[in-house]
Design a protein around this motif. Structure first.
Motif, PDB file in Angstrom:
ATOM      1  N   GLY A 108       0.824  -1.204   0.000  1.00 28.03           N
ATOM      2  CA  GLY A 108       0.000   0.000   0.000  1.00 28.03           C
ATOM      3  C   GLY A 108       0.858   1.254   0.000  1.00 28.03           C
ATOM      4  N   LYS A 109       1.921   1.241   0.809  1.00 29.88           N
ATOM      5  CA  LYS A 109       2.832   2.388   0.853  1.00 29.88           C
ATOM      6  C   LYS A 109       3.525   2.580  -0.486  1.00 29.88           C
ATOM      7  N   ARG A 110       3.899   1.476  -1.132  1.00 34.77           N
ATOM      8  CA  ARG A 110       4.539   1.555  -2.439  1.00 34.77           C
ATOM      9  C   ARG A 110       3.577   2.132  -3.474  1.00 34.77           C
ATOM     10  N   LEU A 111       2.315   1.729  -3.382  1.00 35.38           N
ATOM     11  CA  LEU A 111       1.308   2.215  -4.320  1.00 35.38           C
ATOM     12  C   LEU A 111       1.112   3.732  -4.170  1.00 35.38           C
ATOM     13  N   LEU A 115       1.769   6.791  -6.957  1.00 36.40           N
ATOM     14  CA  LEU A 115       0.773   7.810  -7.305  1.00 36.40           C
ATOM     15  C   LEU A 115       1.324   9.213  -7.069  1.00 36.40           C
ATOM     16  N   ASP A 116       2.004   9.398  -5.945  1.00 34.80           N
ATOM     17  CA  ASP A 116       2.561  10.717  -5.635  1.00 34.80           C
ATOM     18  C   ASP A 116       3.652  11.098  -6.636  1.00 34.80           C
ATOM     19  N   LYS A 121      -3.723  12.694  -8.255  1.00 31.90           N
ATOM     20  CA  LYS A 121      -4.505  12.978  -7.049  1.00 31.90           C
ATOM     21  C   LYS A 121      -5.259  11.718  -6.631  1.00 31.90           C
ATOM     22  N   HIS A 122      -5.296  11.460  -5.312  1.00 30.11           N
ATOM     23  CA  HIS A 122      -5.943  10.220  -4.877  1.00 30.11           C
ATOM     24  C   HIS A 122      -6.558  10.385  -3.499  1.00 30.11           C
ATOM     25  N   HIS A 123      -7.564   9.556  -3.248  1.00 27.53           N
ATOM     26  CA  HIS A 123      -8.205   9.439  -1.935  1.00 27.53           C
ATOM     27  C   HIS A 123      -8.309   7.944  -1.655  1.00 27.53           C
ATOM     28  N   LEU A 124      -7.363   7.421  -0.896  1.00 25.28           N
ATOM     29  CA  LEU A 124      -7.302   5.992  -0.614  1.00 25.28           C
ATOM     30  C   LEU A 124      -7.584   5.753   0.864  1.00 25.28           C
TER      31      LEU A 124
END
Length: 500
Positions: A108-111, A115-116, A121-124
């Motif tokens: 999850g941190k890698r994902l 994205l960053d 832009k994301h809302h996970l």
């Protein structure tokens, strides 16, 4: 109902006219005409995945079991699932926000890091379930094994994510549901009921949950399973697809047909768009993501379905030639569209052009290569190109992409878009082939094409010309052509601004 190649080209290569009243961030006095005129923001919700490729070389069969042993070389991390849709949209210039569920884990941190880095832009929402991950062991471009890390997400987490997205949506949005049946979108109807157009990449047999959607895009197998039919012929698919669309209350049904293209069915017409090129398929992984992203970019630009399918088909034909999940850039897509236009028959993909040039060289014909921005063609350019052609038999001109020029010359350049610059260059008699590049220099192109003569205009010396040593090492020549006095694109722009 398909457009002729000529009418399609007129849409894509609209003339630019000088208007001193036009000022925008891309240029002081000319209005840009890019491939997409993006007007609507996009919100994506779906199963976000991390794709991991363990790359190496198999060199023996294991003594422990009849399986190959791979000597590890490198890891590659890429966005998968809804993340790949977001990546494709980002590369097309779309304003987007990605909504998804991940785990509280390293994947999850890698994902998030991916994205960053890509400025997506994301809302996970972090959940107790693991981040969906697909790990592939690859020998060169051959996939040997895939390992999946996944567990269905909880209903409550899905509803919490959907509610967050609804707060974000406006009537001007386009909403994409990228459903891989992993539990991220438990109740798609809540999104479809919102006052914006919803585009669904579906999964599963039950399409009642997609009722009322603006556009649903199953592949042929998915459509057959959902409609409980075995039709494969286009006429039969139109009939069964029309019945299914009405039953499910879907405004537009797009069935992707692999090597046969795609079929659109709505209450006004049906459109079958044949495939562009099925001769060089390397990997279909993620091709559906590219289709839905490109089609959404077209809808965001208010491009009608007929033209949108043509553009989308070109995009799909490009990504399936690449290994793994891939994306297409406007530069590459424009090049593909140009290469299929009867008005511009001097452009080809790099791999195709290399094959053509090798045939010329086998016939003892000299390949001449030159490059530049060629933003506003003037007599100095014409003199350079005609002189370059005199050094050999076939002249290849490489043109910087829009992004490449901006990096080199600043935010107000280029004046003319890549499609316009390529169209003008292809119309010149001295030029045989036109290719584009996105790097700051054409070094990789020069190494791939291996020209017999490399030509550069201006006050250069051989040791300062990019690619010169490569050409010389291959037995070629490097020529420097003096520029004509009083002619330059920069001075032309300056003159126009002074007149203003």
């Amino acid at each position: 109902m398909s457009l002729s190649h000529i009418s399609f080209s007129k849409v894509l290569f609209k003339e630019l006219h000088v208007d001193a009243s036009l000022h925008n961030k891309r240029g002081p006095f000319m209005q840009k005409t890019p491939l997409f005129n993006l007007q609507k923001p996009v919100a994506i919700i779906g199963d976000v995945m991390l794709d991991i490729y363990l790359k190496g070389k198999s060199y023996k069969i294991s003594p422990e079991a009849p399986v190959p042993v791979v000597r590890f070389n490198e890891n590659q991390y890429t966005l998968g699932g809804a993340g790949n849709v977001a990546l494709n949209l980002k590369k097309l210039g779309v304003d987007l926000t990605l909504f998804g569920l991940i785990g509280d884990d390293e994947h999850g941190k890698r994902l998030i890091q991916l994205l960053d880095t890509l400025d997506i832009k994301h809302h996970l929402i972090v959940t107790k379930q693991p981040t969906i991950t697909k790990m592939r062991i690859v020998d060169h471009q051959h996939q040997l094994l895939r390992v999946d890390y996944e567990h269905p997400f909880q209903y409550d987490d899905s509803i919490r994510l959907i509610d967050s997205m609804i707060e974000h949506l406006t009537a001007s949005h386009l909403c994409i549901i990228s459903d891989y049946a992993k539990g991220t979108v438990a109740l798609p109807q809540k999104l479809i009921e919102q006052p914006c157009q919803t585009i669904v990449d579906p999964k599963g047999h039950c399409y009642e949950k997609y009722q009322g959607a603006f556009l649903v895009t199953p592949n042929l197998k998915e459509f057959q399973e959902a409609s409980q039919s075995n039709e494969t012929h286009i006429d039969q698919l139109i009939q069964s697809g029309s019945t299914f669309r009405q039953k499910m209350n879907i405004q537009n049904l797009l069935i992707t047909l692999s090597e046969r293209g795609m079929l659109l069915i709505n209450d006004k017409y049906t459109l079958h768009q044949p495939v562009i090129d099925s001769s060089q398929v390397s990997d279909v992984t993620g091709a559906g993501d590219t289709v839905i992203a490109t089609l959404t970019a077209c809808l965001s630009s208010n491009i009608d379905f007929e033209k949108a399918l043509q553009i989308t088909n070109h995009a799909a034909s490009l990504v399936v030639k690449q290994f793994g999940t891939a994306y297409v850039c406007p530069n590459e897509l424009s090049q593909s569209l140009l290469s299929k236009s009867t008005l511009h028959n001097k452009t080809r993909s790099l791999s195709t052009l290399i094959s053509i040039l090798k045939e010329h060289q086998q016939q003892n014909q000299k390949i001449v290569f030159t490059n530049g921005c060629f933003d506003i063609i003037h007599p100095g350019h014409i003199a350079l190109l005609e002189k370059a052609k005199s050094f050999g038999d076939i002249l290849v001109v490489a043109i910087n992409s829009d992004d490449s020029i901006q990096r080199l010359k600043g935010p107000h350049r280029p004046i003319n878009t890549l499609t316009s610059r390529v169209a003008v260059m292809a119309g010149l008699q001295a030029v045989d082939w036109v290719i584009t590049f996105d790097d700051d220099t054409p070094l990789q192109l020069i190494r791939a094409i291996t020209p017999d003569v490399l030509v550069k205009g201006g006050d250069y010396s051989v040791d300062t010309i990019v690619g010169a040593q490569d050409v010389i090492n291959n037995g070629g020549e490097v020529k420097v052509v003096p520029t004509l006095d009083n002619y330059s694109t920069t001075s032309l722009i300056k003159s126009v601004l002074e007149v203003e």
